[in-house]
Design a protein around this motif. Structure first.
Motif, PDB file in Angstrom:
ATOM      1  N   GLN A   1       2.078 -18.789  12.985  1.00 20.91           N
ATOM      2  CA  GLN A   1       1.551 -17.559  12.252  1.00 20.91           C
ATOM      3  C   GLN A   1       1.046 -17.753  10.757  1.00 20.91           C
ATOM      4  O   GLN A   1       1.285 -18.999  10.446  1.00 20.91           O
ATOM      5  CB  GLN A   1       2.912 -16.702  12.301  1.00 20.91           C
ATOM      6  N   VAL A   2       0.324 -16.692  10.431  1.00 21.72           N
ATOM      7  CA  VAL A   2      -0.140 -16.812   8.881  1.00 21.72           C
ATOM      8  C   VAL A   2      -0.074 -15.310   8.530  1.00 21.72           C
ATOM      9  O   VAL A   2      -0.267 -14.319   9.090  1.00 21.72           O
ATOM     10  CB  VAL A   2      -1.623 -17.178   9.236  1.00 21.72           C
ATOM     11  N   CYS A   3       0.188 -15.142   7.174  1.00 18.01           N
ATOM     12  CA  CYS A   3       0.234 -13.946   6.582  1.00 18.01           C
ATOM     13  C   CYS A   3      -0.741 -13.897   5.359  1.00 18.01           C
ATOM     14  O   CYS A   3      -0.276 -14.908   4.468  1.00 18.01           O
ATOM     15  CB  CYS A   3       1.802 -13.578   6.342  1.00 18.01           C
ATOM     16  N   VAL A   4      -1.304 -13.110   4.894  1.00 18.64           N
ATOM     17  CA  VAL A   4      -2.172 -13.089   3.917  1.00 18.64           C
ATOM     18  C   VAL A   4      -2.328 -11.789   3.300  1.00 18.64           C
ATOM     19  O   VAL A   4      -2.375 -10.752   3.924  1.00 18.64           O
ATOM     20  CB  VAL A   4      -3.791 -13.503   4.370  1.00 18.64           C
ATOM     21  N   THR A   5      -2.140 -11.701   1.971  1.00 21.35           N
ATOM     22  CA  THR A   5      -2.124 -10.549   1.255  1.00 21.35           C
ATOM     23  C   THR A   5      -3.284 -10.135   0.583  1.00 21.35           C
ATOM     24  O   THR A   5      -3.972 -11.105  -0.140  1.00 21.35           O
ATOM     25  CB  THR A   5      -1.170 -10.352   0.357  1.00 21.35           C
ATOM     26  N   PHE A   6      -4.031  -9.084   0.641  1.00 22.49           N
ATOM     27  CA  PHE A   6      -5.040  -8.775   0.029  1.00 22.49           C
ATOM     28  C   PHE A   6      -5.221  -7.760  -0.858  1.00 22.49           C
ATOM     29  O   PHE A   6      -4.154  -6.789  -0.854  1.00 22.49           O
ATOM     30  CB  PHE A   6      -6.457  -8.368   1.002  1.00 22.49           C
ATOM     31  N   ASP A   7      -6.071  -7.597  -1.959  1.00 24.53           N
ATOM     32  CA  ASP A   7      -6.122  -6.675  -3.067  1.00 24.53           C
ATOM     33  C   ASP A   7      -6.762  -4.970  -2.466  1.00 24.53           C
ATOM     34  O   ASP A   7      -6.494  -4.080  -3.002  1.00 24.53           O
ATOM     35  CB  ASP A   7      -6.926  -6.980  -4.202  1.00 24.53           C
ATOM     36  N   GLY A   8      -7.100  -4.945  -1.392  1.00 29.51           N
ATOM     37  CA  GLY A   8      -7.568  -3.701  -0.536  1.00 29.51           C
ATOM     38  C   GLY A   8      -8.801  -3.364  -1.039  1.00 29.51           C
ATOM     39  O   GLY A   8      -9.262  -2.135  -0.815  1.00 29.51           O
ATOM     40  N   VAL A   9      -9.829  -4.112  -1.645  1.00 29.34           N
ATOM     41  CA  VAL A   9     -11.044  -3.866  -1.861  1.00 29.34           C
ATOM     42  C   VAL A   9     -11.924  -4.124  -0.644  1.00 29.34           C
ATOM     43  O   VAL A   9     -11.562  -5.040   0.127  1.00 29.34           O
ATOM     44  CB  VAL A   9     -11.611  -4.207  -3.442  1.00 29.34           C
ATOM     45  N   SER A  10     -13.114  -3.524  -0.551  1.00 30.71           N
ATOM     46  CA  SER A  10     -14.212  -3.817   0.475  1.00 30.71           C
ATOM     47  C   SER A  10     -14.461  -5.187   0.809  1.00 30.71           C
ATOM     48  O   SER A  10     -14.619  -5.872   2.109  1.00 30.71           O
ATOM     49  CB  SER A  10     -15.306  -2.996   0.317  1.00 30.71           C
TER      50      SER A  10
ATOM     51  N   THR B   1     -10.426  -2.711   7.759  1.00 33.43           N
ATOM     52  CA  THR B   1     -11.429  -1.486   7.269  1.00 33.43           C
ATOM     53  C   THR B   1     -10.717  -0.311   7.204  1.00 33.43           C
ATOM     54  O   THR B   1     -11.054   0.204   6.150  1.00 33.43           O
ATOM     55  CB  THR B   1     -12.841  -1.371   8.375  1.00 33.43           C
ATOM     56  N   ASN B   2     -10.031  -0.018   7.944  1.00 37.55           N
ATOM     57  CA  ASN B   2      -9.121   1.395   8.084  1.00 37.55           C
ATOM     58  C   ASN B   2      -8.326   1.494   7.081  1.00 37.55           C
ATOM     59  O   ASN B   2      -8.006   2.305   6.426  1.00 37.55           O
ATOM     60  CB  ASN B   2      -8.325   1.627   9.280  1.00 37.55           C
ATOM     61  N   ALA B   3      -7.695   0.245   6.471  1.00 35.84           N
ATOM     62  CA  ALA B   3      -6.647  -0.069   5.420  1.00 35.84           C
ATOM     63  C   ALA B   3      -7.503   0.369   4.277  1.00 35.84           C
ATOM     64  O   ALA B   3      -7.122   1.100   3.218  1.00 35.84           O
ATOM     65  CB  ALA B   3      -5.814  -1.154   5.693  1.00 35.84           C
ATOM     66  N   VAL B   4      -8.475  -0.388   3.971  1.00 36.56           N
ATOM     67  CA  VAL B   4      -9.360  -0.216   2.825  1.00 36.56           C
ATOM     68  C   VAL B   4      -9.721   1.191   2.453  1.00 36.56           C
ATOM     69  O   VAL B   4      -9.863   1.668   1.467  1.00 36.56           O
ATOM     70  CB  VAL B   4     -10.786  -1.486   2.887  1.00 36.56           C
ATOM     71  N   ARG B   5     -10.326   1.813   3.657  1.00 35.99           N
ATOM     72  CA  ARG B   5     -10.856   3.250   3.519  1.00 35.99           C
ATOM     73  C   ARG B   5      -9.747   4.300   3.409  1.00 35.99           C
ATOM     74  O   ARG B   5     -10.072   5.334   2.766  1.00 35.99           O
ATOM     75  CB  ARG B   5     -11.640   3.581   5.078  1.00 35.99           C
ATOM     76  N   HIS B   6      -8.769   4.020   3.919  1.00 37.82           N
ATOM     77  CA  HIS B   6      -7.716   5.205   3.780  1.00 37.82           C
ATOM     78  C   HIS B   6      -6.369   4.678   3.211  1.00 37.82           C
ATOM     79  O   HIS B   6      -5.542   5.852   3.169  1.00 37.82           O
ATOM     80  CB  HIS B   6      -7.447   5.661   5.431  1.00 37.82           C
ATOM     81  N   ALA B   7      -6.101   3.626   2.729  1.00 36.25           N
ATOM     82  CA  ALA B   7      -5.113   3.446   1.847  1.00 36.25           C
ATOM     83  C   ALA B   7      -5.316   2.621   0.490  1.00 36.25           C
ATOM     84  O   ALA B   7      -5.647   1.654   0.492  1.00 36.25           O
ATOM     85  CB  ALA B   7      -3.917   2.504   2.751  1.00 36.25           C
ATOM     86  N   PRO B   8      -4.850   3.385  -0.290  1.00 35.60           N
ATOM     87  CA  PRO B   8      -5.216   2.615  -1.952  1.00 35.60           C
ATOM     88  C   PRO B   8      -4.220   1.272  -1.887  1.00 35.60           C
ATOM     89  O   PRO B   8      -3.158   1.513  -1.516  1.00 35.60           O
ATOM     90  CB  PRO B   8      -5.022   3.727  -2.941  1.00 35.60           C
ATOM     91  N   GLY B   9      -4.842   0.297  -2.474  1.00 34.10           N
ATOM     92  CA  GLY B   9      -3.980  -0.700  -2.966  1.00 34.10           C
ATOM     93  C   GLY B   9      -3.935  -1.899  -2.008  1.00 34.10           C
ATOM     94  O   GLY B   9      -4.865  -1.999  -1.055  1.00 34.10           O
ATOM     95  N   PRO B  10      -3.056  -2.784  -2.242  1.00 34.66           N
ATOM     96  CA  PRO B  10      -3.187  -3.890  -1.403  1.00 34.66           C
ATOM     97  C   PRO B  10      -2.731  -3.771  -0.024  1.00 34.66           C
ATOM     98  O   PRO B  10      -2.133  -2.652   0.450  1.00 34.66           O
ATOM     99  CB  PRO B  10      -1.701  -4.732  -2.077  1.00 34.66           C
ATOM    100  N   LEU B  11      -2.925  -4.691   0.918  1.00 39.15           N
ATOM    101  CA  LEU B  11      -2.606  -4.745   2.295  1.00 39.15           C
ATOM    102  C   LEU B  11      -2.123  -6.161   2.804  1.00 39.15           C
ATOM    103  O   LEU B  11      -2.666  -7.171   2.036  1.00 39.15           O
ATOM    104  CB  LEU B  11      -3.763  -3.988   3.078  1.00 39.15           C
ATOM    105  N   THR B  12      -1.565  -6.229   3.796  1.00 35.36           N
ATOM    106  CA  THR B  12      -1.253  -7.624   4.364  1.00 35.36           C
ATOM    107  C   THR B  12      -1.412  -7.633   5.690  1.00 35.36           C
ATOM    108  O   THR B  12      -1.272  -6.678   6.373  1.00 35.36           O
ATOM    109  CB  THR B  12       0.445  -7.846   4.350  1.00 35.36           C
TER     110      THR B  12
END
Length: 135
Positions: free
Chosen positions: A15-24, A62-73
């Motif tokens: 498995q791998v888990c990566v956190t992103f800042d949520g920008v495009s 893409t859905n997370a970037v467009r509809h949820a502000p902030g970081p995503l994992t």
């Protein structure tokens, strides 16, 4: 990128888990992370398996970037006969299909058509969209 621990009998990560800042720009980075994880770890039994995984990752992020502000994992995990793809974001509202138009509306149906399992897990501070694709 957080690298997973390998088991004693198999040196390959499961498995791998990566956190992103949520920008495009993180959409391409998430796809790249998924591609790197798949390379050598997930033997496809269908000719389009890798492409399908990358498409689901792209659409979820893409859905997370467009509809949820902030970081995503993004988390990818290899199971016995499938791959689990999850994205956790900061918006508690579950995804919903809409009539496609020039600005979007195609991603959620694509995800549902490619995955053998899709469900949303709500959290007080967002949600996790959980998908599985069989190989």
């Amino acid at each position: 990128m957080e690298l997973p621990r390998a088991t004693a009998h198999d040196a390959r990560p499961k498995q791998v888990c990566v956190t992103f800042d949520g920008v495009s720009s993180c959409i391409a980075a998430a796809r790249d992370a998924a591609s790197a994880f798949l390379h050598g770890h997930a033997p496809p039994t269908q000719p389009t398996f890798h492409d399908d995984v990358l498409l689901v990752v792209s659409e979820l992020v893409t859905n997370a970037v467009r509809h949820a502000p902030g970081p995503l994992t993004l988390r990818l995990a290899l199971l016995r006969d499938r791959i689990e793809i999850t994205v956790r974001d900061t918006n508690p509202v579950p995804p919903a299909g809409r009539t496609p138009d020039p600005t979007g509306g195609r991603g959620w149906p694509i995800i549902q058509s490619l995955a053998c399992d899709v469900h949303v897990i709500p959290h007080h501070d967002g949600k996790t969209v959980h998908t599985e694709l069989a190989w």
